[in-house]
Enzyme design. Structure first.
Site, PDB file in Angstrom:
ATOM      1  CG  HIS A   1      -1.629   1.202   1.318  1.00  0.00           C
ATOM      2  ND1 HIS A   1      -2.798   1.652   0.691  1.00  0.00           N
ATOM      3  CD2 HIS A   1      -1.439   2.369   2.306  1.00  0.00           C
ATOM      4  CE1 HIS A   1      -3.148   2.637   1.109  1.00  0.00           C
ATOM      5  NE2 HIS A   1      -2.247   3.399   1.986  1.00  0.00           N
TER       6      HIS A   1
ATOM      7  CB  CYS B   1      -3.461   2.610  -2.763  1.00  0.00           C
ATOM      8  SG  CYS B   1      -2.585   0.959  -2.404  1.00  0.00           S
TER       9      CYS B   1
END
Length: 180
Positions: free
Chosen positions: A30, A104
Protein backbone atom coordinates in the site's frame (compact mmCIF):
# COMPACT_ATOMS: atom_id res chain seq x y z
CA UNK A 1 9.04 32.39 -5.72
CA UNK A 2 7.53 29.29 -4.07
CA UNK A 3 9.65 27.36 -1.61
CA UNK A 4 10.49 23.78 -2.50
CA UNK A 5 8.33 21.31 -0.61
CA UNK A 6 9.48 17.68 -0.24
CA UNK A 7 7.19 14.94 -1.56
CA UNK A 8 7.57 11.48 -0.02
CA UNK A 9 6.19 8.07 -0.90
CA UNK A 10 5.29 6.06 2.18
CA UNK A 11 5.35 2.34 1.42
CA UNK A 12 3.59 -0.24 3.58
CA UNK A 13 3.68 -4.03 3.62
CA UNK A 14 0.24 -5.58 3.35
CA UNK A 15 1.31 -9.22 3.27
CA UNK A 16 3.71 -11.40 5.24
CA UNK A 17 4.68 -12.90 1.87
CA UNK A 18 6.67 -9.74 1.17
CA UNK A 19 9.61 -11.21 3.07
CA UNK A 20 10.04 -13.61 0.16
CA UNK A 21 8.54 -11.53 -2.66
CA UNK A 22 10.85 -8.56 -2.05
CA UNK A 23 13.83 -10.78 -2.87
CA UNK A 24 12.40 -11.16 -6.38
CA UNK A 25 11.62 -7.46 -6.83
CA UNK A 26 7.94 -7.86 -6.01
CA UNK A 27 5.80 -7.05 -3.06
CA UNK A 28 2.23 -6.45 -2.03
CA UNK A 29 2.28 -2.82 -0.99
CA UNK A 30 0.00 0.00 0.00
CA UNK A 31 1.32 3.50 -0.66
CA UNK A 32 0.46 7.05 0.21
CA UNK A 33 2.03 10.34 -0.79
CA UNK A 34 3.19 12.52 2.08
CA UNK A 35 3.31 16.25 1.55
CA UNK A 36 2.97 19.21 3.91
CA UNK A 37 2.76 16.91 6.94
CA UNK A 38 -0.22 14.86 5.67
CA UNK A 39 -0.45 11.58 3.77
CA UNK A 40 -2.86 11.06 0.86
CA UNK A 41 -3.88 7.60 -0.36
CA UNK A 42 -6.70 5.81 -2.17
CA UNK A 43 -8.96 3.02 -0.99
CA UNK A 44 -12.14 1.29 -2.07
CA UNK A 45 -15.70 1.56 -0.89
CA UNK A 46 -19.31 1.34 -2.02
CA UNK A 47 -19.82 5.02 -2.86
CA UNK A 48 -19.06 6.95 -6.03
CA UNK A 49 -17.51 9.71 -3.89
CA UNK A 50 -13.72 10.05 -4.09
CA UNK A 51 -11.86 7.21 -2.39
CA UNK A 52 -8.89 9.43 -1.65
CA UNK A 53 -8.31 9.84 2.06
CA UNK A 54 -5.94 11.72 4.30
CA UNK A 55 -4.15 10.36 7.34
CA UNK A 56 -1.21 11.04 9.61
CA UNK A 57 2.07 10.25 7.84
CA UNK A 58 3.26 6.64 8.11
CA UNK A 59 0.00 5.69 9.90
CA UNK A 60 -2.18 4.23 7.12
CA UNK A 61 -4.85 1.93 8.55
CA UNK A 62 -4.46 -1.87 8.37
CA UNK A 63 -0.86 -1.70 7.07
CA UNK A 64 2.67 -2.07 8.40
CA UNK A 65 4.93 0.86 7.52
CA UNK A 66 7.96 -0.32 5.55
CA UNK A 67 9.88 2.63 4.12
CA UNK A 68 9.77 6.25 3.05
CA UNK A 69 11.14 7.31 -0.34
CA UNK A 70 11.85 10.93 -1.22
CA UNK A 71 10.25 11.39 -4.65
CA UNK A 72 11.43 14.97 -5.11
CA UNK A 73 10.58 18.54 -4.27
CA UNK A 74 7.79 20.64 -5.71
CA UNK A 75 7.75 24.43 -6.06
CA UNK A 76 4.03 25.05 -5.55
CA UNK A 77 1.97 26.84 -2.94
CA UNK A 78 0.02 24.77 -0.42
CA UNK A 79 -3.18 25.90 -2.17
CA UNK A 80 -1.89 24.69 -5.55
CA UNK A 81 -0.93 21.35 -4.01
CA UNK A 82 -4.34 20.95 -2.38
CA UNK A 83 -6.07 21.87 -5.66
CA UNK A 84 -4.02 19.21 -7.48
CA UNK A 85 -5.01 16.56 -4.92
CA UNK A 86 -8.71 17.48 -5.03
CA UNK A 87 -8.69 17.57 -8.84
CA UNK A 88 -7.03 14.15 -9.03
CA UNK A 89 -9.33 12.66 -6.36
CA UNK A 90 -12.29 13.15 -8.71
CA UNK A 91 -10.73 10.50 -10.99
CA UNK A 92 -10.47 7.97 -8.15
CA UNK A 93 -13.99 7.21 -6.87
CA UNK A 94 -14.16 4.64 -4.07
CA UNK A 95 -16.38 2.27 -6.05
CA UNK A 96 -13.89 2.12 -8.94
CA UNK A 97 -11.06 0.75 -6.83
CA UNK A 98 -9.62 -2.32 -8.53
CA UNK A 99 -6.96 -4.42 -6.87
CA UNK A 100 -4.99 -4.81 -10.11
CA UNK A 101 -5.98 -1.92 -12.39
CA UNK A 102 -6.76 1.08 -10.15
CA UNK A 103 -5.35 0.74 -6.66
CA UNK A 104 -3.63 2.94 -4.09
CA UNK A 105 -0.34 2.69 -5.97
CA UNK A 106 -1.98 3.95 -9.16
CA UNK A 107 -3.24 6.98 -7.24
CA UNK A 108 0.19 7.61 -5.68
CA UNK A 109 1.75 7.35 -9.14
CA UNK A 110 -0.78 9.77 -10.64
CA UNK A 111 -0.18 12.27 -7.81
CA UNK A 112 3.58 12.00 -8.23
CA UNK A 113 3.20 12.60 -11.97
CA UNK A 114 0.93 15.58 -11.33
CA UNK A 115 3.23 17.19 -8.76
CA UNK A 116 6.69 16.16 -9.93
CA UNK A 117 6.34 14.84 -13.47
CA UNK A 118 7.80 11.46 -12.50
CA UNK A 119 6.48 7.98 -11.77
CA UNK A 120 6.94 5.84 -8.68
CA UNK A 121 9.80 3.35 -8.44
CA UNK A 122 8.71 0.31 -10.51
CA UNK A 123 8.93 -2.25 -7.69
CA UNK A 124 6.10 -0.59 -5.76
CA UNK A 125 3.28 -1.77 -8.02
CA UNK A 126 5.01 -4.56 -9.95
CA UNK A 127 2.88 -7.32 -8.39
CA UNK A 128 -0.34 -5.61 -9.53
CA UNK A 129 1.10 -5.03 -13.01
CA UNK A 130 2.01 -8.70 -13.38
CA UNK A 131 -1.35 -9.70 -11.90
CA UNK A 132 -3.18 -7.40 -14.34
CA UNK A 133 -1.33 -8.95 -17.28
CA UNK A 134 -2.26 -12.45 -16.13
CA UNK A 135 -5.82 -11.33 -15.38
CA UNK A 136 -6.29 -9.99 -18.92
CA UNK A 137 -5.12 -13.32 -20.38
CA UNK A 138 -7.64 -15.38 -18.37
CA UNK A 139 -11.03 -16.42 -19.73
CA UNK A 140 -13.48 -13.65 -18.91
CA UNK A 141 -15.38 -15.62 -16.29
CA UNK A 142 -12.23 -15.99 -14.15
CA UNK A 143 -11.04 -12.39 -14.31
CA UNK A 144 -10.97 -10.00 -11.41
CA UNK A 145 -13.21 -7.43 -13.10
CA UNK A 146 -14.88 -5.37 -10.43
CA UNK A 147 -14.33 -3.44 -7.24
CA UNK A 148 -12.52 -5.50 -4.64
CA UNK A 149 -12.66 -4.37 -1.04
CA UNK A 150 -9.28 -4.08 0.58
CA UNK A 151 -10.59 -3.53 4.08
CA UNK A 152 -10.52 -6.63 6.28
CA UNK A 153 -13.99 -7.79 7.31
CA UNK A 154 -15.17 -7.07 10.82
CA UNK A 155 -16.85 -9.73 12.96
CA UNK A 156 -20.22 -8.07 12.28
CA UNK A 157 -19.77 -7.93 8.50
CA UNK A 158 -18.52 -11.53 8.35
CA UNK A 159 -21.57 -12.76 10.27
CA UNK A 160 -23.94 -10.80 8.03
CA UNK A 161 -22.30 -11.82 4.76
CA UNK A 162 -24.00 -14.55 2.75
CA UNK A 163 -22.08 -17.73 2.10
CA UNK A 164 -20.03 -17.44 -1.10
CA UNK A 165 -21.47 -19.13 -4.16
CA UNK A 166 -19.62 -22.12 -5.46
CA UNK A 167 -17.84 -21.16 -8.69
CA UNK A 168 -18.81 -23.02 -11.82
CA UNK A 169 -16.37 -25.63 -13.01
CA UNK A 170 -13.39 -24.50 -15.00
CA UNK A 171 -13.92 -27.53 -17.23
CA UNK A 172 -17.10 -27.66 -19.33
CA UNK A 173 -18.85 -30.96 -20.01
CA UNK A 174 -20.20 -33.85 -18.00
CA UNK A 175 -16.78 -35.33 -17.38
CA UNK A 176 -15.88 -38.71 -15.91
CA UNK A 177 -14.60 -39.58 -12.47
CA UNK A 178 -11.40 -41.57 -12.33
CA UNK A 179 -11.89 -45.20 -11.41
CA UNK A 180 -15.49 -45.37 -12.65
Amino acid sequence: MNRKIPVYLNVYDISPANGVLNFFGFGLHHTGVEILGREYAYGGGETDMPGVFECDPRQAPNCAFKEQILLGEVAMTPTQIQDAIVSLAAHFPANKYHLLEKNCNHFSDALSLRLLGKSLPPHVNRAAQVGASINRSLPERFRVDKYVSVQPPTADSAAAAPAPERPESAFPGAGQRLGQ
